[in-house]
Design an enzyme around this catalytic site. Structure first.
Site, mmCIF file in Angstrom:
data_model
loop_
_atom_site.group_PDB
_atom_site.id
_atom_site.type_symbol
_atom_site.label_atom_id
_atom_site.label_comp_id
_atom_site.label_asym_id
_atom_site.label_seq_id
_atom_site.Cartn_x
_atom_site.Cartn_y
_atom_site.Cartn_z
ATOM 1 N N HIS A 1 92.855 90.603 -42.110
ATOM 2 C CA HIS A 1 92.270 90.060 -40.883
ATOM 3 C C HIS A 1 92.886 90.786 -39.690
ATOM 4 C CE1 HIS A 1 91.878 86.175 -38.203
ATOM 5 N NE2 HIS A 1 91.095 87.149 -37.795
ATOM 6 N N GLY B 1 97.751 78.902 -44.424
ATOM 7 C CA GLY B 1 99.087 79.474 -44.217
ATOM 8 C C GLY B 1 100.150 78.438 -44.459
ATOM 9 N N SER B 2 100.424 77.651 -43.408
ATOM 10 C CA SER B 2 101.512 76.683 -43.515
ATOM 11 C C SER B 2 101.270 75.610 -44.573
ATOM 12 C CB SER B 2 101.794 76.042 -42.154
ATOM 13 O OG SER B 2 100.657 76.041 -41.353
ATOM 14 N N MET C 1 86.994 81.382 -36.983
ATOM 15 C CA MET C 1 88.336 80.934 -36.597
ATOM 16 C C MET C 1 88.276 79.471 -36.186
ATOM 17 S SD MET C 1 90.557 83.348 -37.024
ATOM 18 C CE MET C 1 91.888 82.321 -36.386
ATOM 19 N N GLY D 1 96.290 84.045 -33.280
ATOM 20 C CA GLY D 1 97.578 84.451 -32.728
ATOM 21 C C GLY D 1 98.777 83.820 -33.424
ATOM 22 N N PHE D 2 98.600 82.593 -33.872
ATOM 23 C CA PHE D 2 99.742 81.896 -34.464
ATOM 24 C C PHE D 2 99.313 81.009 -35.628
ATOM 25 C CE2 PHE D 2 100.650 82.800 -30.069
ATOM 26 C CZ PHE D 2 101.913 83.377 -30.132
ATOM 27 N N GLY D 3 100.184 80.924 -36.623
ATOM 28 C CA GLY D 3 99.961 79.980 -37.715
ATOM 29 C C GLY D 3 100.423 78.594 -37.276
ATOM 30 N N GLY D 4 100.129 77.610 -38.112
ATOM 31 C CA GLY D 4 100.657 76.265 -37.880
ATOM 32 C C GLY D 4 100.006 75.470 -36.764
ATOM 33 N N MET E 1 93.468 91.325 -36.071
ATOM 34 C CA MET E 1 93.398 90.753 -34.719
ATOM 35 C C MET E 1 93.956 91.811 -33.777
ATOM 36 S SD MET E 1 94.569 86.941 -35.784
ATOM 37 C CE MET E 1 95.177 87.546 -37.354
ATOM 38 N N SER F 1 97.795 82.620 -46.376
ATOM 39 C CA SER F 1 98.097 83.615 -45.346
ATOM 40 C C SER F 1 99.575 83.993 -45.395
ATOM 41 C CB SER F 1 97.758 83.066 -43.962
ATOM 42 O OG SER F 1 98.314 83.921 -42.987
ATOM 43 N N MET G 1 98.367 91.516 -36.228
ATOM 44 C CA MET G 1 98.278 91.193 -34.792
ATOM 45 C C MET G 1 98.959 92.270 -33.967
ATOM 46 S SD MET G 1 99.350 87.207 -34.994
ATOM 47 C CE MET G 1 98.523 86.069 -36.100
ATOM 48 N N ASP H 1 97.344 88.789 -41.971
ATOM 49 C CA ASP H 1 97.042 88.711 -40.539
ATOM 50 C C ASP H 1 97.746 89.808 -39.766
ATOM 51 O OD1 ASP H 1 95.408 86.280 -40.205
ATOM 52 O OD2 ASP H 1 97.146 85.265 -41.082
ATOM 53 N N ASP I 1 89.441 79.872 -41.050
ATOM 54 C CA ASP I 1 90.837 80.271 -40.872
ATOM 55 C C ASP I 1 91.479 79.523 -39.708
ATOM 56 O OD1 ASP I 1 93.253 81.598 -40.771
ATOM 57 O OD2 ASP I 1 92.416 83.531 -40.150
ATOM 58 N N GLY I 2 92.527 78.768 -40.036
ATOM 59 C CA GLY I 2 93.332 78.119 -39.009
ATOM 60 C C GLY I 2 93.402 76.616 -39.165
ATOM 61 N N GLY I 3 94.595 76.124 -39.435
ATOM 62 C CA GLY I 3 94.796 74.675 -39.498
ATOM 63 C C GLY I 3 94.193 73.979 -40.698
ATOM 64 N N HIS J 1 95.534 86.523 -47.786
ATOM 65 C CA HIS J 1 95.077 86.774 -46.416
ATOM 66 C C HIS J 1 96.213 87.428 -45.636
ATOM 67 C CE1 HIS J 1 92.425 85.822 -42.987
ATOM 68 N NE2 HIS J 1 93.530 85.530 -42.316
HETATM 69 C C1 DX5 Z 1 95.914 82.793 -36.964
HETATM 70 C C2 DX5 Z 1 95.736 83.466 -38.301
HETATM 71 C C3 DX5 Z 1 95.680 82.539 -39.461
HETATM 72 C C4 DX5 Z 1 96.940 81.729 -39.666
HETATM 73 C C5 DX5 Z 1 96.643 80.561 -40.542
HETATM 74 O O1 DX5 Z 1 95.734 83.732 -35.957
HETATM 75 O O2 DX5 Z 1 94.548 84.230 -38.324
HETATM 76 O O3 DX5 Z 1 95.336 83.224 -40.647
HETATM 77 O O4 DX5 Z 1 97.971 82.479 -40.238
HETATM 78 O O5 DX5 Z 1 97.778 79.774 -40.610
HETATM 79 P P1 DX5 Z 1 97.680 78.186 -40.722
HETATM 80 O O6 DX5 Z 1 96.960 77.884 -41.990
HETATM 81 O O7 DX5 Z 1 99.108 77.765 -40.720
HETATM 82 O O8 DX5 Z 1 96.912 77.691 -39.517
HETATM 83 ZN ZN ZN Z 2 93.818 85.026 -40.297
#
Ligand code: DX5
Ligand code: ZN
Length: 214
Positions: A65, A196-197, A136, A141-144, A67, A7, A36, A34, A174-176, A32
Site C-alpha cells: 500500500h 494492524g493493531s 480507507m 498515516g497511522f495505525g491504531g 501512501m 499490516s 509512507m 504500508d 483498511d483502518g481500524g 499488508h
Molecule cells: C494506515 C494504514 C493501515 C494501518 C492499519 O495509514 O494504511 O494499513 O496500518 O492499522 P490498524 O488496523 O491498526 O488501523
Molecule cells: Zn494500509
C-alpha cells in the site's frame, strides 16, 4: 471467505522475520505493507529494501500500500522488492491510468485506494484497470485509529458498480478493523480486511485472526 491482511506497520520492527513467520502460521492469507513518505501522509514507515528483506522470509501474498506522492516513480522498485499487488492512492497520482497501467504491465496486480473523503465514484473511471480497490476507513498515516463507519458505505457502492459492469475487482478495507466491526465490512461486500493493531498487538495471532474473520 474473507481474506485477512495483517499490516506489518503494527508488528515489532526489531523482529520482522519472526513476526511474518508467526502471521503466516496463524492463518493470514496476505501481508499488508504500508509505505509512507512523510509527504502524502504525515508519517514515514519503510521502503522497498525492507520489503525485499521480508520477502525472503514469507510466502504470503505481498499487498503493498503506497501512501506516497507520485507513486509511478517507484513502481519498478516495489516490483523488484517482491510485491504481488501494488496499491496507489487516487489522490497521489498525476495520471492514475498511466500508473495503474504500469503496475499491470509489470505483471503485478494493481490496486487503487481512496481516502475517507474521496467519494466511491471517483474510482469508477479506473475500475477496468483495477484488480482491487482499497477503501480507507481511517485517514491514512497511522495505525491504531478508530474506523469511520460512514466509509463502509463506499464498499456497497463499489460492489454494486463492479457487479453491474461485470468486473472482477476485489474490495479491501483498511483502518481500524476489529472483530466488532469486521462483520459490517464483510456484509457490505469486503473481500479483504487489513488488520494492524487488532492482530499484531494481540497475544495470540491465530485467535485474533479468527475473531476478525468471524
Ligand atoms: C494506515 C494504514 C493501515 C494501518 C492499519 O495509514 O494504511 O494499513 O496500518 O492499522 P490498524 O488496523 O491498526 O488501523
Ligand atoms: Zn494500509
Amino acid at each position: 471467505m474473507v481474506k485477512i491482511a495483517p499490516s506489518l506497520l503494527a508488528a515489532d520492527f526489531s523482529r520482522l522475520a519472526e513476526e511474518v513467520a508467526a502471521i503466516e502460521k496463524a492463518g493470514a492469507e496476505w501481508l499488508h505493507l504500508d509505505v509512507m513518505d512523510g509527504a502524502f501522509v504525515p508519517n514515514i514507515s519503510f521502503g522497498a529494501d525492507v520489503i525485499a528483506a521480508v520477502r525472503r522470509e514469507s510466502h504470503l501474498l505481498f499487498d503493498v500500500h503506497l501512501m506516497i506522492e507520485e507513486p509511478i516513480r517507484y513502481i519498478s522498485s516495489f516490483v523488484k522488492a517482491g510485491a504481488d499487488l501494488i496499491t496507489v492512492h487516487l489522490e497521489a497520482c498525476k495520471d492514475v491510468k498511466e500508473t495503474l497501467s504500469m503496475i499491470k504491465a509489470s505483471g503485478k496486480m494493481a490496486g487503487l485506494s481512496i481516502k475517507p473523503n474521496t467519494p466511491a465514484d471517483a474510482a469508477y473511471p479506473y475500475l477496468e484497470l483495477c484488480d482491487l480497490v482499497l477503501v480507507m476507513s481511517v485517514e491514512p498515516g497511522f495505525g491504531g485509529q478508530k474506523l469511520i463507519p460512514e466509509t463502509l458505505e463506499k464498499i456497497s457502492l463499489l460492489k454494486k458498480e463492479t457487479q453491474r459492469r461485470g468486473l472482477d475487482v476485489l474490495l479491501e478495507v483498511d483502518g481500524g478493523i476489529q472483530a466488532e466491526n469486521a462483520p459490517s465490512a464483510i456484509s457490505k461486500g469486503a473481500d479483504v480486511l487489513v488488520a494492524g493493531s487488532s492482530v499484531f498487538r494481540k497475544p495470540d495471532y491465530k485467535e485474533a485472526i479468527s475473531l476478525i474473520r468471524g
